[in-house]
Design an enzyme around this catalytic site. Structure first.
Site, mmCIF file in Angstrom:
data_model
loop_
_atom_site.group_PDB
_atom_site.id
_atom_site.type_symbol
_atom_site.label_atom_id
_atom_site.label_comp_id
_atom_site.label_asym_id
_atom_site.label_seq_id
_atom_site.Cartn_x
_atom_site.Cartn_y
_atom_site.Cartn_z
ATOM 1 N N ARG A 79 40.872 -6.575 -20.055
ATOM 2 C CA ARG A 79 40.527 -5.226 -19.604
ATOM 3 C C ARG A 79 41.249 -4.185 -20.447
ATOM 4 N NH1 ARG A 79 42.133 -2.167 -14.031
ATOM 5 N NH2 ARG A 79 40.617 -0.467 -14.177
ATOM 6 N N HIS A 83 39.474 -1.133 -22.532
ATOM 7 C CA HIS A 83 39.831 0.280 -22.347
ATOM 8 C C HIS A 83 40.361 0.894 -23.635
ATOM 9 C CE1 HIS A 83 39.890 1.030 -17.779
ATOM 10 N NE2 HIS A 83 39.169 -0.057 -18.001
ATOM 11 N N ASN A 113 43.383 4.628 -16.163
ATOM 12 C CA ASN A 113 44.169 3.503 -16.677
ATOM 13 C C ASN A 113 45.379 3.160 -15.820
ATOM 14 O OD1 ASN A 113 42.506 3.096 -18.912
ATOM 15 N ND2 ASN A 113 43.646 4.535 -20.185
ATOM 16 N N HIS A 213 33.387 -9.411 -16.586
ATOM 17 C CA HIS A 213 33.691 -9.419 -15.159
ATOM 18 C C HIS A 213 33.460 -10.796 -14.541
ATOM 19 C CE1 HIS A 213 33.285 -4.760 -14.595
ATOM 20 N NE2 HIS A 213 34.383 -5.120 -15.225
#
Length: 420
Positions: A79, A83, A113, A213
């Site tokens: 993740r 980002h 974040n 995911h």
């Protein structure tokens, strides 16, 4: 009779030299972004083959240990990589910490974040520290993050794919750039496509990269709207399986719930990197509205169905897309070479600048002292002593020997992209 001057000619020269050095360094830092652009970079699998051939083994030793001791490090690092790449390209700028007293927050402190797990940052910092010991000043934090993300995919049961390397570390990290560059949990397909297209990514990239995911977790705030008031209807999302809805409502109340509670993206195999995510969408078991939308839209549904059936197709595709498209994302920002370099500490920018300025000042002072000795004394042993003292004190000025690679030239030059 006028009073004698307190400054000698040599001290005046020294003062001028110091001012000159700092002025030139400052002008370099303040150069306009439209000048001195770096030639297009070429990522390659063997980018560090000559300068740091043990890179992947070093990073692998950290990721394997972290996966055993803190399994959440896997999805957290992936993740983190996502980002980072979606804001100004894959340049590790998300790792930079906000400096005390600075008005502008760094990316990692942006609202979107704040839920990023500390284990991800620890993993990259640990790997960077080990890499610096073996290959000081050679490998970027951005490449370490890319390699670590791949390692965790493989450790969780996914494919082992080759990572193209050669990225640079961004020196600009601004929280204000995050909000409009990260997909929201309730995005429609149109909104997701608009964002992905702005990164040079396609509809297929959207569906494939959403497959990340397949493991990991989300906090209640990311999906609580689906449970009680879906898109303002004051009713749950009809496209969520009733059993999943009931289970989530028990853990995530509409008001006053525990903000630390999380739920798995993939309710069937939450700790495995597989293709169950796509089958879950077809069974109305998607956690986020943005995920479930993939099987509801006629443009993305066929690919979801295909990936849900073909394990051999989906696994090699997920995240290898980062390797193919990462360079395009980086180039979107049209950064100059003054905005990027190889950082020695992934979270620190000002410390790097401090050590550079300190080194410049120290060289200037040392030169001036030696210059003064040359004028006022002809004793060879004095000059020799000055040089010896300067050499012995270099290790006290610089945080580690690796920094010497960056300080070889006082003024920054373009770093060679191809090692010989």
């Amino acid at each position: 009779m006028p009073a004698p001057s307190s400054s000698s000619p040599s001290s005046s020269v020294c003062t001028f030299l110091l001012i000159f050095l700092l002025a030139v360094r400052a002008s370099n830092c303040a150069a306009k972004a439209t000048k001195n652009t770096r030639p297009p970079r070429q990522l390659s699998v063997d980018y560090y083959a000559k300068k740091c051939p043990q890179l992947e083994q070093i990073v692998g030793s950290v990721t394997s240990q972290q996966f055993k001791e803190a399994p959440v490090s896997g999805p957290a690092t992936i993740r983190l990589f996502f980002h980072d790449c979606f804001v100004e390209g894959c340049d590790a700028s998300i790792l930079i910490s906000t400096n005390a007293g600075r008005k502008e927050l760094a990316e990692k402190d942006a609202e979107d974040n704040k839920d990023l797990r500390v284990e991800a940052f620890q993993t990259i910092n640990m790997a960077k520290e080990l890499v610096e010991r073996k290959c000081p000043g050679i490998v970027s934090c951005a490449d370490i993050l890319a390699v670590a993300a791949r390692d965790f995919v493989h450790l969780a049961g996914g494919p082992y794919y080759q990572v193209k390397k050669g990225r640079w570390d961004g020196k600009i990290s601004m929280a204000s750039r995050v909000q409009y560059n990260i997909p929201r949990a309730n995005f429609t397909i149109d909104q997701q496509l608009k964002l992905f297209n702005s990164k040079g990514l396609t509809l297929e990239d959207l569906v494939v990269l959403s497959g990340a995911h397949t493991f990991g977790f989300a906090h209640c705030k990311q999906f609580v709207g689906r449970l009680y008031n879906y898109r303002g209807t004051k009713q749950p999302d009809p496209d969520m399986d009733p059993r999943l809805l009931k289970a989530l409502q028990m853990s995530c109340p509409q008001f006053g719930g525990n903000s630390d509670i999380i739920a798995p993206f993939d309710v069937t195999t939450p700790f495995m990197f597989d293709h169950a995510y796509y089958g879950n969408l077809e069974a109305k078991l998607g956690l986020l509205a943005s995920d479930q939308a993939l099987v509801l839209d006629p443009r993305t549904k066929p690919l979801v169905q295909q990936l849900g059936k073909d394990k051999q197709k989906v696994l090699p595709s997920i995240f290898s897309s980062y390797g193919e498209n990462g360079l395009n994302w980086c180039e979107k920002g049209k950064k100059t070479w003054r905005e990027e370099e190889i950082l020695h500490e992934c979270s620190e920018i000002l410390r790097e600048l401090f050590h550079r300025i300190t080194f410049i000042i120290y060289i200037g002072v040392s030169f001036c002292n030696a210059f003064a000795l040359d004028i006022h004394s002809s004793k060879e042993e004095q000059r020799t002593r000055m040089v010896r003292e300067w050499l012995n004190s270099r290790s006290n000025i610089l945080p580690n020997r690796g920094n010497l690679l960056l300080y070889g030239n006082l003024f920054p030059r373009e770093r060679e992209d191809a090692f010989s």
